[in-house]
Design an enzyme around this catalytic site. Structure first.
Site, mmCIF file in Angstrom:
data_model
loop_
_atom_site.group_PDB
_atom_site.id
_atom_site.type_symbol
_atom_site.label_atom_id
_atom_site.label_comp_id
_atom_site.label_asym_id
_atom_site.label_seq_id
_atom_site.Cartn_x
_atom_site.Cartn_y
_atom_site.Cartn_z
ATOM 1 N N ASP A 24 9.009 -25.215 -32.173
ATOM 2 C CA ASP A 24 9.389 -25.666 -30.840
ATOM 3 C C ASP A 24 8.200 -26.373 -30.176
ATOM 4 O OD1 ASP A 24 10.507 -25.977 -28.337
ATOM 5 O OD2 ASP A 24 11.280 -23.935 -28.208
ATOM 6 N N CYS A 54 14.513 -30.073 -26.263
ATOM 7 C CA CYS A 54 14.980 -28.930 -27.059
ATOM 8 C C CYS A 54 16.489 -28.824 -27.247
ATOM 9 C CB CYS A 54 14.490 -27.624 -26.431
ATOM 10 S SG CYS A 54 12.750 -27.586 -25.984
ATOM 11 N N HIS A 92 19.561 -21.361 -26.903
ATOM 12 C CA HIS A 92 19.561 -22.534 -26.025
ATOM 13 C C HIS A 92 20.791 -23.418 -26.197
ATOM 14 C CE1 HIS A 92 16.845 -25.700 -23.842
ATOM 15 N NE2 HIS A 92 17.581 -24.982 -23.001
ATOM 16 N N LYS A 142 7.019 -35.309 -26.116
ATOM 17 C CA LYS A 142 8.291 -34.692 -25.768
ATOM 18 C C LYS A 142 8.916 -35.387 -24.559
ATOM 19 C CE LYS A 142 10.315 -30.257 -24.344
ATOM 20 N NZ LYS A 142 10.061 -28.815 -24.090
#
Length: 488
Positions: free
Chosen positions: A56, A96, A154, A325
């Site tokens: 992650d 994510c 998630h 990200k």
């Protein structure tokens, strides 16, 4: 621990003699031995075990096989050296939740409206992966797999969206987009003690549907549980979705791992390195358990990150890639990715054609001994023929990325022409010669831009708008859902 096939054969011979004397006769022992041999043959030649190890927020340059110098990752590197290292591997989104939705369905998440990072909303059955979508676990049930989800979910906190309702037989982990790493910080008994979005990081872990007490550092606990589940289901084909929280923030590590990096003076980078090292230890424990049980040969292992590293946030390093990200530049979507399957993939392969995380689903369902018809059309392809050279073509012609709320988007073709459109600025890059995306070639090659843009427009016409509010609408969602954390 079984280190080679000769010891495994010796162990099998010992079992044979045990069966012989326990049965009281040669005929029974022979029959038992035939049954045992058949079982071993089926596990070697039948459906492969499938293990996805998902890091992650891991930086592209933070694994040894991509050239990392300050964080040793010997176990992760084994996956690359004993199988294939992908130099042009992508995920389908730069953050994510949507990235995971794409991976677990084998489909661009924009096809079903998962174009935002979902909020933690345990009362909302729409806040997550739509029930119309088939997960890899649900698909593999058709071939009698046992499926286990570990770590970060998630994909929805509502009871109808949790792992056991999405094809998984077991779950050990948490429902939110992140989590505290030390058990002393897990002060909330359940999801209904949460008062705001990031309180969910403090909930106790779930084993299936029950909250549990845990004493170990989160990364170590997930590694321990993974090894235990491999032991539990060793006689059946296994699908494991091992979604580590590391090295996603908050930056927290034990002294055991911190002490490995006295030479890193930047405290943030040192803690990040310790978190990656803990993850690497976990990968090693998984590899060792498979070897011990004689399962290595017929197990597909994929290692990748869910998106690029947020360098300023967690001290990750994307190397020469631009951005991180959340960006549609390479630093947000171009990730470390390695895969091994000793039965089919030779060691030491370096594969340069572009591939994407959506291909994991397709590869898994294409290589079971029982054919698996998928519920929905998938966007990935089986990578095995390409890796082994049976197919000389590139797996894909185009990849696409869309950030709905900012109207940023990108697309690339298989020869490396990539467009990026950001805040009304049009860009064209030649990734073959400019992986860092420094030179905008749109004025020199307007026709190439138009060609890739047209492909993107066709793709976009098949996508839909997000079906739920995301992290950017947290306050707005609270106002329209005042009972967000109230148990119904």
């Amino acid at each position: 621990m079984i280190k080679n096939p000769y010891i495994f054969k010796l162990k099998r011979t010992i079992i044979w003699f045990t069966l012989f004397y326990a049965s009281g006769g040669l005929i029974n022992a022979q029959n038992n031995f035939i049954e045992l041999s058949s079982l071993i043959t089926n596990r070697t030649n039948g459906s492969p075990n499938i293990i996805i190890i998902l890091a992650d927020d891991l930086g592209y340059n933070d694994v040894g096989f991509n050239g990392c110098k300050d964080i040793p990752t010997p176990n992760i590197d084994k996956i690359a050296s004993q199988g294939v290292m992908f130099t042009n591997a992508y995920v389908s989104y730069a953050v994510c939740g949507p990235s995971r939705a794409g991976l677990i369905t084998g489909r661009y998440q924009d096809r079903f409206g998962f174009g935002r990072n979902p909020l933690f909303a345990p009362n909302d059955p729409k806040m997550g992966l739509p029930l119309e979508e088939e997960t890899l676990a649900e698909a593999l049930k058709k071939a009698n797999y046992k499926s286990i989800a570990l770590g970060k979910w998630h994909l929805g906190a509502h009871e109808t969206l949790r792992p056991l309702k999405r094809g998984f037989d077991d779950f050990y982990g948490f429902l939110s987009g992140g989590h505290q790493y030390f058990p002393k910080n897990w002060t909330l008994a359940n999801e209904y003690e949460v008062k705001e979005q990031y309180d969910a990081y403090k909930t106790k872990l779930l084993r299936n549907n029950e909250r549990v007490e845990e004493n170990e550092y989160l990364t170590d606990a997930l590694s321990r549980e993974t090894v235990n589940y491999i032991e539990k289901y060793k006689d059946e084909p296994i699908f494991m979705y091992l979604a580590y929280n590391a090295p996603h923030g908050p930056l927290q590590a034990t002294e055991k791992y911190l002490n490995r990096f006295p030479y890193i003076k930047d405290e943030k980078r040192k803690t990040y390195a310790a978190m990656v090292s803990a993850l690497d230890d976990g990968v090693g424990s998984v590899l060792d358990k498979l070897e011990e049980l004689g399962l290595t040969e017929n197990t597909i292992i994929c290692f990748l990150s869910d998106n690029g590293g947020p360098e300023k946030v967690n001290a990750s390093d994307n190397g020469i890639l631009r951005g991180g990200k959340g960006d549609v530049f390479e630093g947000g979507i171009h990730v470390p990715f390695a895969m091994k399957w000793p039965r089919e993939i030779p060691a030491g392969v370096v594969y340069n054609a572009p591939i994407i995380s959506l291909d994991i689903f397709a590869t898994a369902v294409a290589n079971t001994s029982t054919p698996i018809p998928t519920k929905n059309a998938i966007d990935g392809v089986d990578l095995i023929p390409y890796i082994t050279g049976k197919s000389k073509n590139n797996p894909h012609n185009y990849f696409f990325w869309r950030k709905f709320d900012t109207n940023d988007y990108a697309a690339r073709n298989d020869v490396g022409n990539k467009i990026v459109v950001q805040k009304e600025k049009n860009m064209l890059f030649d990734l073959r010669n400019d992986i860092s995306e420094k030179n905008n070639l749109i004025d020199k090659n307007p026709e190439t831009f138009k060609q890739v843009q047209n492909a993107y427009d066709i793709w976009k016409s098949h996508m839909i708008d997000p079906i739920f509010m995301g992290l950017g609408q947290d306050s707005e969602y609270d106002q329209s859902n005042p009972d967000r954390f109230t148990k119904n």
